[in-house]
Design a protein around this motif. Structure first.
Motif, PDB file in Angstrom:
ATOM      1  N   TRP A 170       0.584  -7.924   1.149  1.00  0.00           N
ATOM      2  CA  TRP A 170       1.189  -6.671   0.693  1.00  0.00           C
ATOM      3  C   TRP A 170       1.817  -5.918   1.863  1.00  0.00           C
ATOM      4  N   ARG A 171       1.084  -5.868   2.981  1.00  0.00           N
ATOM      5  CA  ARG A 171       1.576  -5.116   4.135  1.00  0.00           C
ATOM      6  C   ARG A 171       2.832  -5.737   4.731  1.00  0.00           C
ATOM      7  N   GLN A 172       2.833  -7.054   4.858  1.00  0.00           N
ATOM      8  CA  GLN A 172       4.019  -7.712   5.411  1.00  0.00           C
ATOM      9  C   GLN A 172       5.217  -7.487   4.493  1.00  0.00           C
ATOM     10  N   ALA A 173       4.997  -7.563   3.194  1.00  0.00           N
ATOM     11  CA  ALA A 173       6.085  -7.301   2.249  1.00  0.00           C
ATOM     12  C   ALA A 173       6.567  -5.866   2.391  1.00  0.00           C
ATOM     13  N   GLY A 174       5.622  -4.935   2.531  1.00  0.00           N
ATOM     14  CA  GLY A 174       5.999  -3.528   2.660  1.00  0.00           C
ATOM     15  C   GLY A 174       6.757  -3.242   3.944  1.00  0.00           C
ATOM     16  N   ARG A 175       6.254  -3.752   5.070  1.00  0.00           N
ATOM     17  CA  ARG A 175       6.926  -3.521   6.347  1.00  0.00           C
ATOM     18  C   ARG A 175       8.335  -4.095   6.339  1.00  0.00           C
ATOM     19  N   LEU A 176       8.456  -5.316   5.816  1.00  0.00           N
ATOM     20  CA  LEU A 176       9.767  -5.961   5.793  1.00  0.00           C
ATOM     21  C   LEU A 176      10.715  -5.225   4.856  1.00  0.00           C
ATOM     22  N   GLN A 200       1.746   0.146  -2.830  1.00  0.00           N
ATOM     23  CA  GLN A 200       0.864   0.456  -3.954  1.00  0.00           C
ATOM     24  C   GLN A 200      -0.196  -0.634  -4.092  1.00  0.00           C
ATOM     25  N   GLY A 201       0.218  -1.895  -3.849  1.00  0.00           N
ATOM     26  CA  GLY A 201      -0.743  -2.988  -3.870  1.00  0.00           C
ATOM     27  C   GLY A 201      -1.742  -2.876  -2.735  1.00  0.00           C
ATOM     28  N   ALA A 202      -1.266  -2.529  -1.539  1.00  0.00           N
ATOM     29  CA  ALA A 202      -2.157  -2.416  -0.376  1.00  0.00           C
ATOM     30  C   ALA A 202      -3.132  -1.258  -0.529  1.00  0.00           C
ATOM     31  N   ILE A 203      -2.649  -0.135  -1.064  1.00  0.00           N
ATOM     32  CA  ILE A 203      -3.473   1.073  -1.149  1.00  0.00           C
ATOM     33  C   ILE A 203      -4.576   0.917  -2.197  1.00  0.00           C
ATOM     34  N   ALA A 204      -4.400  -0.032  -3.107  1.00  0.00           N
ATOM     35  CA  ALA A 204      -5.407  -0.240  -4.149  1.00  0.00           C
ATOM     36  C   ALA A 204      -6.619  -1.012  -3.644  1.00  0.00           C
ATOM     37  N   LEU A 205      -6.531  -1.558  -2.429  1.00  0.00           N
ATOM     38  CA  LEU A 205      -7.612  -2.373  -1.884  1.00  0.00           C
ATOM     39  C   LEU A 205      -8.545  -1.541  -1.011  1.00  0.00           C
ATOM     40  N   PRO A 206      -9.806  -1.949  -0.905  1.00  0.00           N
ATOM     41  CA  PRO A 206     -10.769  -1.178  -0.083  1.00  0.00           C
ATOM     42  C   PRO A 206     -10.431  -1.196   1.407  1.00  0.00           C
ATOM     43  N   THR A 207      -9.565  -2.107   1.815  1.00  0.00           N
ATOM     44  CA  THR A 207      -9.187  -2.191   3.234  1.00  0.00           C
ATOM     45  C   THR A 207      -8.027  -1.270   3.587  1.00  0.00           C
TER      46      THR A 207
END
Length: 400
Positions: free
Chosen positions: A269-275, A290-297
């Motif tokens: 998710w993060r790599q997709a978001g950054r790119l 939105q996908g990354a923020i839904a995770l506990p990490t």
């Protein structure tokens, strides 16, 4: 008496056909099944030449190679260059005359390696090592490994992972200290779902080049790959390769595919978001964060980038970035530069109420009440619920 002396009427091209060394790449024995000619490497057509002896042919090959090195720009060696064509043709003639001469076999293999003609280099080294057994890590073995590496990479980019893996494994047999072969062997193992082997190979690669952050990154990924599955892991790894090659659109698609295949794959998710942010695609960035923020990490950076993507989707990333840069200047005390930045943001998107509000603030603090009233007026018109802007609009209109 040499073969060439006894058969003066046989051209080099005809002789090559007899030995199976025609313009088409020959099959190497005791190696991975060869791939089609790598892209960018035209088939080599030897010149029709004859020499009095094998020694004369070898001497000519060395002479042409030396002339090529001094004539062409460093790093540009190519089989299509006339001097390198002559060098390779002469080396073939020497081997044809004395096929068991290790020196001539090595000369031919080295020439093909130097010009990056990897298929023929593989054939050449295989022939040489039949005469002189390979010593892993030796200069000759390293050159043979270089050929295997390039053939492996060519197979990888053609989406032939099993073939690529075999070439990279062959490379490591020749050159166990090759970090690039260990790294790419690890990558093919990772994409193939062999996570234990991938971890071992990444550990080997990292030990060889401890400063390589990419290898360390993928070593960590290999340790967690079982949580994501081969489909997601393979898509992620391929996307990373696309990004390395500068194909951002395809890389973004790959990272998105990895994340959708394994929604718990935070780094996808993060790599997709950054790119996506880098490409100016606010909507794709919004989905990714939105996908990354839904995770506990999820962390503060994810939340920051989500807000950027949300605002960028509404007002455009260029305007939002300009606004944020101006805000940074404001907090640093450079209010003149901040005012210029806020104004630029309003030009990039005239509907950006917050940019108008902050433009009004910088003007108000500079006692430019007419300019402040204009900016605050636009902010209130765009966002009637902005009570702060409405308050300062009245003050600016009163000149106080």
């Amino acid at each position: 008496m040499s073969i060439l002396k006894r058969r003066p009427s046989m051209t080099l091209a005809q002789a090559l056909l007899v030995l199976g060394l025609s313009a088409a790449p020959a099959l190497a024995q005791d190696t991975a099944a060869p791939a089609p000619q790598p892209s960018g490497q035209p088939a080599f057509v030897p010149q029709t030449v004859t020499y009095a002896s094998a020694a004369d042919a070898a001497a000519a090959a060395q002479k042409f190679a030396e002339e090529a090195r001094s004539t062409y720009p460093k790093g540009s060696a190519n089989i299509d260059q006339a001097l390198w064509t002559q060098a390779a043709s002469a080396a073939e003639a020497a081997v044809l005359a004395e096929p068991d001469n290790a020196g001539y076999l090595k000369l031919r293999a080295q020439i093909y390696t130097e010009v990056g003609f990897w298929r023929q280099a593989e054939v050449g080294w295989a022939a040489y090592f039949k005469a002189v057994p390979a010593v892993p890590g030796s200069r000759e073995a390293q050159q043979a490994g270089q050929a295997q590496y390039n053939l492996g990479y060519s197979a990888y980019v053609r989406n032939q992972p099993d073939l690529a893996a075999r070439y990279f494994a062959e490379c490591l047999k020749f050159d166990p200290q090759s970090a690039q072969c260990a790294g790419w062997a690890a990558r093919t193992a990772l994409e193939g779902g062999d996570y234990a082997r991938a971890q071992t190979l990444y550990a080997q690669a990292v030990a060889l080049t401890p400063a390589d952050k990419t290898l360390a990154y993928f070593r960590g990924l290999a340790q967690k790959a079982a949580d994501y599955g081969p489909a997601a892991t393979g898509a992620f790894s391929r996307a990373y390769a696309e990004l390395d090659a500068g194909r951002k659109d395809r890389a973004l698609e790959g990272f998105q595919a990895a994340a959708r295949s394994a929604p718990n794959f935070a780094e996808a998710w993060r790599q997709a978001g950054r790119l996506a942010l880098d490409m100016g695609n606010a909507q794709a960035a919004l989905e990714a964060y939105q996908g990354a923020i839904a995770l506990p990490t999820a962390d503060a950076t994810d939340r920051f980038n989500l807000a950027l993507a949300q605002e960028g989707a509404q007002f455009g990333l260029d305007a939002v970035r300009t606004f944020r840069a101006a805000y940074g200047r404001y907090t640093a005390g450079d209010k003149v530069a901040a005012e210029s930045g806020f104004q630029q943001a309003t030009v990039q998107n005239p509907a950006y109420a917050k940019a108008w509000a902050w433009l009004g603030r910088t003007r108000y603090e500079a006692k430019n009440y007419a300019g402040a009233a204009e900016a605050y007026g636009r902010a209130v018109a765009l966002d009637p619920g902005d009570k702060s802007s409405a308050y300062y609009l009245r003050l600016a209109q009163q000149g106080k």
